[in-house]
Motif scaffolding. Structure first.
Motif, PDB file in Angstrom:
ATOM      1  N   ALA A 168       0.832  -1.198   0.000  1.00 39.32           N
ATOM      2  CA  ALA A 168       0.000   0.000   0.000  1.00 39.32           C
ATOM      3  C   ALA A 168       0.872   1.256   0.000  1.00 39.32           C
ATOM      4  O   ALA A 168       0.566   2.243  -0.687  1.00 39.32           O
ATOM      5  CB  ALA A 168      -0.928  -0.005   1.212  1.00 39.32           C
ATOM      6  N   ARG A 169       1.977   1.229   0.751  1.00 40.45           N
ATOM      7  CA  ARG A 169       2.887   2.380   0.771  1.00 40.45           C
ATOM      8  C   ARG A 169       3.630   2.509  -0.559  1.00 40.45           C
ATOM      9  O   ARG A 169       3.805   3.614  -1.076  1.00 40.45           O
ATOM     10  CB  ARG A 169       3.885   2.240   1.922  1.00 40.45           C
ATOM     11  N   VAL A 170       4.074   1.377  -1.108  1.00 41.47           N
ATOM     12  CA  VAL A 170       4.770   1.408  -2.395  1.00 41.47           C
ATOM     13  C   VAL A 170       3.833   1.911  -3.492  1.00 41.47           C
ATOM     14  O   VAL A 170       4.241   2.701  -4.364  1.00 41.47           O
ATOM     15  CB  VAL A 170       5.317   0.012  -2.751  1.00 41.47           C
ATOM     16  N   ARG A 171       2.609   1.502  -3.437  1.00 44.13           N
ATOM     17  CA  ARG A 171       1.626   1.924  -4.442  1.00 44.13           C
ATOM     18  C   ARG A 171       1.425   3.433  -4.393  1.00 44.13           C
ATOM     19  O   ARG A 171       1.373   4.094  -5.436  1.00 44.13           O
ATOM     20  CB  ARG A 171       0.305   1.200  -4.206  1.00 44.13           C
ATOM     21  N   ALA A 209       4.815   9.403  -8.020  1.00 43.52           N
ATOM     22  CA  ALA A 209       5.861   9.517  -9.051  1.00 43.52           C
ATOM     23  C   ALA A 209       5.288   9.504 -10.460  1.00 43.52           C
ATOM     24  O   ALA A 209       6.046   9.575 -11.435  1.00 43.52           O
ATOM     25  CB  ALA A 209       6.864   8.377  -8.896  1.00 43.52           C
ATOM     26  N   GLY A 210       3.967   9.409 -10.577  1.00 48.04           N
ATOM     27  CA  GLY A 210       3.336   9.388 -11.887  1.00 48.04           C
ATOM     28  C   GLY A 210       3.436   8.051 -12.590  1.00 48.04           C
ATOM     29  O   GLY A 210       3.318   7.988 -13.825  1.00 48.04           O
ATOM     30  N   ARG A 211       3.638   6.978 -11.820  1.00 51.86           N
ATOM     31  CA  ARG A 211       3.742   5.641 -12.395  1.00 51.86           C
ATOM     32  C   ARG A 211       2.473   4.838 -12.139  1.00 51.86           C
ATOM     33  O   ARG A 211       1.858   4.963 -11.072  1.00 51.86           O
ATOM     34  CB  ARG A 211       4.922   4.891 -11.788  1.00 51.86           C
ATOM     35  N   ASP A 212       2.105   4.015 -13.095  1.00 55.58           N
ATOM     36  CA  ASP A 212       0.965   3.118 -12.929  1.00 55.58           C
ATOM     37  C   ASP A 212       1.380   1.989 -11.996  1.00 55.58           C
ATOM     38  O   ASP A 212       2.320   1.237 -12.310  1.00 55.58           O
ATOM     39  CB  ASP A 212       0.567   2.565 -14.300  1.00 55.58           C
ATOM     40  N   PHE A 270       4.375  -3.042 -10.494  1.00 50.29           N
ATOM     41  CA  PHE A 270       4.374  -4.379  -9.901  1.00 50.29           C
ATOM     42  C   PHE A 270       4.687  -5.441 -10.942  1.00 50.29           C
ATOM     43  O   PHE A 270       5.381  -6.423 -10.637  1.00 50.29           O
ATOM     44  CB  PHE A 270       3.041  -4.691  -9.231  1.00 50.29           C
ATOM     45  N   ASP A 271       4.204  -5.276 -12.165  1.00 48.93           N
ATOM     46  CA  ASP A 271       4.499  -6.250 -13.223  1.00 48.93           C
ATOM     47  C   ASP A 271       6.008  -6.381 -13.422  1.00 48.93           C
ATOM     48  O   ASP A 271       6.531  -7.491 -13.600  1.00 48.93           O
ATOM     49  CB  ASP A 271       3.845  -5.827 -14.542  1.00 48.93           C
TER      50      ASP A 271
END
Length: 241
Positions: free
Chosen positions: A49-52, A58-61, A66-67
């Motif tokens: 949840a924190r990484v997400r 950072a503007g990353r999906d 994760f993929d």
């Protein structure tokens, strides 16, 4: 009328019930795995949840991030070098199989993979999102004095340390065919003069190429079933690892 929900792998943990949701097409007899004493998988869901949130800032999906991390750790899972050093994954896999009433070792190594590597995938995703990652990728190729990556790759070394496997860094640094190598190379190329201007979608460091995507459990089980039909009467394999 019911519908099947396909969840991304970063949403497979039901923290309330302590379950890992399996691919819907992996094995019709199994919908989920009981995590039980494999508590580190549940804890990794909270860390994700924190990484997400960091990915979004950072503007990353988050799906794409994760993929990439999942492809990196599955590459480590599939590679024979380092197995004699690996202790965490075999122990986790045995505990997962035990709490789910055991069964065929070969089946467990396929179906249990994504749950077992989930904590490391979360850790790798966190490292790849850190602001200094592109600088480490640049250093891996010698910076202004271009050279081939090697066992001293600083980004791979950091990844090995973060997943509790210092020995993994040198192995990853000399693996030139996986998703991690492609990611590091794309980051380094973007740092070259004019690199960012020339970059196209093929140079996106977060794009997991088709040849780097881990085989799904369903695909591996189909291969395993076909091999079993061709080798009837063969002695069963050994342990889970």
């Amino acid at each position: 009328m019911s519908s099947v929900v396909y969840r991304p792998r970063w949403r497979r943990v039901c923290v309330r019930h302590g379950k890992w949701l399996l691919d819907t097409d992996a094995d019709p007899a199994w919908e989920h795995l009981e995590l039980g004493v494999v508590s580190e998988v549940v804890q990794a869901q909270y860390r994700w949840a924190r990484v997400r949130r960091r990915a979004v800032r950072a503007g990353r999906d988050p799906d794409v991030v994760f993929d990439m991390a999942h492809a990196v750790v599955c590459r480590w899972w599939d590679q024979p070098p380092g197995w004699e050093e690996e202790t965490l994954w075999p122990q986790r896999l045995y505990r997962l199989a035990e709490v789910n009433a055991g069964g065929d070792p070969g089946w467990w190594r396929i179906v249990g993979r994504d749950a077992v590597v989930f904590p490391e995938a979360v850790a790798v995703a966190g490292v790849l999102l850190e602001p200094g990652t592109s600088e480490l990728a640049w250093e891996a190729f010698g910076g202004e004095r271009l050279r081939a990556r090697g066992a001293d790759d600083p980004l791979c070394r950091r990844l090995g340390e973060r997943v509790g496997r210092p020995w993994q860094g040198p192995l990853a640094g000399t693996d030139y065919d996986g998703a991690l190598s492609a990611h590091i190379g794309a980051l380094a190329r973007a740092r070259r003069p004019g690199g960012a201007d020339r970059a196209g979608w093929r140079d996106d460091p977060w794009r997991v190429r088709s040849e780097h995507r881990p085989a799904t459990a369903a695909a591996q089980l189909r291969v395993r079933a076909a091999e079993a039909r061709q080798a009837e009467g063969r002695e069963p394999g050994g342990g889970l690892w």
